[in-house]
Design an enzyme around this catalytic site. Structure first.
Site, PDB file in Angstrom:
ATOM      1  N   ASP A  83     -81.520  35.273   2.866  1.00 33.43           N
ATOM      2  CA  ASP A  83     -81.728  35.707   4.254  1.00 33.43           C
ATOM      3  C   ASP A  83     -81.018  37.019   4.554  1.00 33.43           C
ATOM      4  O   ASP A  83     -80.770  37.345   5.715  1.00 33.43           O
ATOM      5  CB  ASP A  83     -81.241  34.617   5.223  1.00 33.43           C
ATOM      6  N   ASP A 120     -79.671  31.460  -1.830  1.00 35.77           N
ATOM      7  CA  ASP A 120     -78.442  31.860  -1.163  1.00 35.77           C
ATOM      8  C   ASP A 120     -77.976  30.627  -0.384  1.00 35.77           C
ATOM      9  O   ASP A 120     -78.760  29.701  -0.139  1.00 35.77           O
ATOM     10  CB  ASP A 120     -78.722  33.045  -0.237  1.00 35.77           C
ATOM     11  N   ASP A 138     -75.412  30.209   2.826  1.00 34.70           N
ATOM     12  CA  ASP A 138     -75.394  30.285   4.286  1.00 34.70           C
ATOM     13  C   ASP A 138     -76.648  30.963   4.818  1.00 34.70           C
ATOM     14  O   ASP A 138     -76.950  32.092   4.459  1.00 34.70           O
ATOM     15  CB  ASP A 138     -74.167  31.072   4.757  1.00 34.70           C
TER      16      ASP A 138
END
Length: 234
Positions: A181, A22, A24
């Site tokens: 995250d 991922d 960000d």
């Protein structure tokens, strides 16, 4: 630190077919630029700045979450589209100013590259921002594949973007790893048949619920993930 959350019978020994990230809060720490942009927009409306940690926790939820956090606006409100557009324009002009790879991430990427293990990005961040951000941080030429919502019909947590990344790389997704995250990252990875890694260092709103995501692995930083990969592939 590395924590194993669940045991997977289909975990493959040896090097992974790919490691996908991922963007960000996982590969890049983009929160500083989001914090600057949101608080600058609040200042223009004569509002006090918000605490950086408050903004940081919401970054992975995108611009819609920023507008809700900063101004209490949601789609449908008369001022939402204007405020949302202003935020995106300001962020686009502020890309890659203070954003950077998370500590230890460059060493992890270099380790993968030295072993010809392709790494890539699967993000819900639009190409409008992703492409210039990677170019600004001199990562575009290193990344083997980048999949944004512009490239698929279904965003994460649907697995389409992960499967498309594996297809473009010509690898078996069941032998790949996805690192994220957010709960949607783990859900997408599992649905794609990939080994999932939760980045505890990322932008997690409720850290106490991280174990409930049922990721296959939880890591505290990029160095811990590198150490785990090295031991797995020894």
């Amino acid at each position: 630190m590395v924590s194993r959350s669940t045991e997977r019978s289909n975990e493959q020994p040896g090097p992974p077919s790919t490691v996908l990230f991922d963007l960000d809060g996982t590969l890049l720490d983009t929160a500083p630029d989001f914090i600057t942009c949101l608080n600058a927009q609040r200042e223009r409306q004569n509002l006090p700045g918000l605490p950086p940690d408050m903004i940081r926790r919401s970054v992975s939820n995108g611009a819609r979450a920023m507008v809700k956090l900063g101004f209490g606006l949601e789609p449908g409100h008369a001022d939402y589209e204007r405020t949302h557009g202003e935020f995106l324009d300001h962020y686009e002009a502020h890309l890659a100013v203070d954003s950077c790879l998370f500590p230890g991430m460059d060493a992890l990427l270099s380790w993968l590259e030295a072993r010809a293990i392709p790494w890539g990005i699967v993000t819900n961040k639009p190409e409008r921002f992703t492409g210039p951000l990677l170019k600004g941080l001199e990562l575009a030429h290193r990344c083997a594949v980048t999949i944004c919502p512009d490239h698929v019909t279904n965003r994460k947590p649907h697995p389409e973007s992960l499967l498309l990344a594996a297809d473009r790389l010509g690898v078996d997704p069941r032998k790949g790893i996805y690192v994220g995250d957010h709960l949607r990252d783990i859900q997408a990875g599992r649905e794609a048949g990939m080994f999932t890694v939760a980045a505890r260092y990322g932008y997690i709103e409720e850290p106490e619920k991280l174990a409930e995501w049922q990721a296959d692995l939880i890591v505290d930083d990029a160095a811990a993930l590198l150490q785990w990969l090295q031991s797995r592939n020894a």
